[in-house]
Design a protein around this motif. Structure first.
Motif, PDB file in Angstrom:
ATOM      1  N   GLU A 299      -7.939  -0.880   4.391  1.00 34.22           N
ATOM      2  CA  GLU A 299      -7.888  -1.476   3.057  1.00 34.22           C
ATOM      3  C   GLU A 299      -7.041  -2.737   3.046  1.00 34.22           C
ATOM      4  O   GLU A 299      -7.390  -3.729   2.419  1.00 34.22           O
ATOM      5  CB  GLU A 299      -7.369  -0.458   2.040  1.00 34.22           C
TER       6      GLU A 299
ATOM      7  N   ALA B  60      -5.469   8.904   6.847  1.00 37.16           N
ATOM      8  CA  ALA B  60      -4.996   8.142   5.687  1.00 37.16           C
ATOM      9  C   ALA B  60      -4.369   6.832   6.149  1.00 37.16           C
ATOM     10  O   ALA B  60      -4.486   5.801   5.480  1.00 37.16           O
ATOM     11  CB  ALA B  60      -3.990   8.959   4.894  1.00 37.16           C
TER      12      ALA B  60
ATOM     13  N   ALA C  70       0.843  -1.201   0.000  1.00 39.60           N
ATOM     14  CA  ALA C  70       0.000   0.000   0.000  1.00 39.60           C
ATOM     15  C   ALA C  70       0.874   1.246   0.000  1.00 39.60           C
ATOM     16  O   ALA C  70       1.849   1.335   0.748  1.00 39.60           O
ATOM     17  CB  ALA C  70      -0.922   0.008   1.211  1.00 39.60           C
TER      18      ALA C  70
ATOM     19  N   GLN D 166      -7.184   4.520   7.014  1.00 38.79           N
ATOM     20  CA  GLN D 166      -7.778   4.052   5.762  1.00 38.79           C
ATOM     21  C   GLN D 166      -6.919   2.959   5.121  1.00 38.79           C
ATOM     22  O   GLN D 166      -7.430   1.941   4.650  1.00 38.79           O
ATOM     23  CB  GLN D 166      -7.936   5.245   4.818  1.00 38.79           C
ATOM     24  N   ALA D 167      -5.609   3.160   5.148  1.00 43.07           N
ATOM     25  CA  ALA D 167      -4.702   2.179   4.552  1.00 43.07           C
ATOM     26  C   ALA D 167      -4.767   0.860   5.315  1.00 43.07           C
ATOM     27  O   ALA D 167      -4.774  -0.219   4.713  1.00 43.07           O
ATOM     28  CB  ALA D 167      -3.278   2.723   4.544  1.00 43.07           C
TER      29      ALA D 167
END
Lengths: 170, 105, 134
Positions: C127, C120, C109, C123-124
């Motif tokens: 994911e 962020a 990522a 979020q990473a």
């Protein structure tokens, strides 16, 4: 609080003498020593070396500066704290500090890779990446990024900042 | 306003290249061409730049905002809508459509 | 380098081991994310995926250490956090800085930003978790 700053230009030959004299007058607090690439001083490639000395209670301080080409007498025996700064200044600006205690292992580069011979903070040192990477700013409505001209482009292609026109091409 | 994205308002861009040249990370690229526009009553056609492509490489961008500052037509603006997380480095290269401001899509 | 296991506060059933390589200023954002409340610390266990977060400038001198760290955690996903780790970022023209860790390790990522915001990072992580667990 520092109450006053005195800027004083000294001749490289008087560098040690003046600093020794100030130290004896009570300016025993060594703040920093650094370089400033002045590029052109009266037609010569010169680098400025600045040192800031203050009284211990910070009631008075002196900035001393001198213009040198690439050599200056070391002050590490007068101000031992200057060793780290001289070492950094030597590495980044390519100024050799003659004499003093910064020798042998203690003059080894701190950050710079050994194979890079040019001092990175001198303005004459061109960063190769800026030459090898295609600059997107070279394009114009009439000039493509690869330099191809479209239509009647009259203007010359611009060069990226920090890259001399004929670098490595002479 | 979160400064988390730099958006392009395509209609305002005149392809003047100022942002591309000022970007310290060299992360903006722009392609354009010139066309002649003839207006009624005008003595000769007017030269107009047409934007073909505009890309910001977000793998390099440092969000310094210099491009927004230098843009004389406010075609670039801070935007807040997304945190960019990708599995591919190439996906960080955003074009005109992806760079549109958050209200538009 | 700190190794700790975290779970999403919104879904504590899934946990991830976070190995944070703090190389420069980006690491402050990682710390802010880890302490933001969106993630909770859970006891150490062998279950679940592991993420190595490379946050900050990777100089050429540091490359062997980064590779060593990644090899020391086989099976871990590598997160390139911030512009420096991804491409060199603001130091793209600096000779001693590597131009992206994907030159020598596989990156799962990429997180854009200089620095990326703490959300962020969350979020990473989300994911990466959703890919691994679903």
């Amino acid at each position: 609080m520092t109450k006053s700053f005195t800027w004083l230009q000294v001749d490289p030959a008087d560098w040690r003498g003046k600093i020794g004299q100030l130290r004896n007058d009570g300016f025993t607090f060594f703040d920093f020593l650094t370089g400033v690439d002045r590029e052109n001083v009266e037609g010569k490639q010169m680098c400025e070396v600045v040192v800031h000395l203050a009284k211990e209670d910070l009631s008075d301080s002196h900035f001393l500066y001198t213009h040198v080409h690439n050599e200056l007498a070391s002050i590490t025996d007068l101000m031992p704290a200057a060793q780290w700064h001289e070492r950094e200044c030597a590495e980044m600006f390519g100024i050799q500090f003659i004499g003093g205690s910064a020798s042998g292992e203690s003059t080894k580069s701190l950050l710079r890779h050994e194979s890079l011979s040019l001092p990175p903070l001198r303005k004459t040192t061109v960063l190769a990446a800026r030459v090898l990477t295609p600059w997107p700013g070279g394009a114009e409505p009439q000039i493509k990024e690869d330099g191809r001209k479209v239509g009647n482009a009259s203007r010359r292609r611009q060069l990226p900042p920090g890259v001399p026109e004929n670098w490595l091409k002479q | 306003m979160k400064h988390s994205f730099i958006a392009l308002i395509e209609d305002k861009c005149t392809s003047c290249m100022l942002c591309v040249r000022e970007c310290p990370a060299w992360c903006i690229s722009l392609d354009s061409h010139t066309i002649d526009v003839t207006e009624e009553g005008a003595r000769r056609p007017r030269k107009v730049n047409v934007l073909d492509s505009f890309e910001i490489d977000y793998s390099l961008c440092m969000y310094c905002g210099v491009c927004i500052d230098v843009c004389p037509f406010d075609a670039l603006a801070w935007d807040e809508h997304r945190a960019l997380v990708t599995t591919n480095r190439e996906d960080m290269l955003l074009g005109i459509v992806e760079l549109g401001p958050s209200g538009s899509s | 380098m700190a190794v700790t296991r975290y779970a999403l506060t919104s879904d504590p059933s899934v946990s991830v081991e976070v190995v944070s390589a703090s190389l420069a200023c980006c690491t402050l954002e990682v710390q802010a994310a880890l302490n933001s409340g969106a993630l909770i610390q859970v006891p150490e266990s062998d279950a679940g995926p592991s993420v190595i977060v490379i946050a900050g400038t990777v100089t050429d001198a540091l490359v062997p250490s980064v590779i060593e760290l990644i090899h020391a955690h086989p099976g871990s996903k590598v997160m390139s956090f911030g512009a420096c780790a991804t491409s060199g970022g603001p130091y793209w023209d600096s000779p001693p800085v590597s131009k992206g860790i994907d030159q020598f390790v596989e990156v799962a990522a990429y997180v854009a930003g200089c620095p990326p915001r703490p959300d962020a990072f969350i979020q990473a992580i989300q994911e990466l978790l959703s890919k691994r667990v679903s």
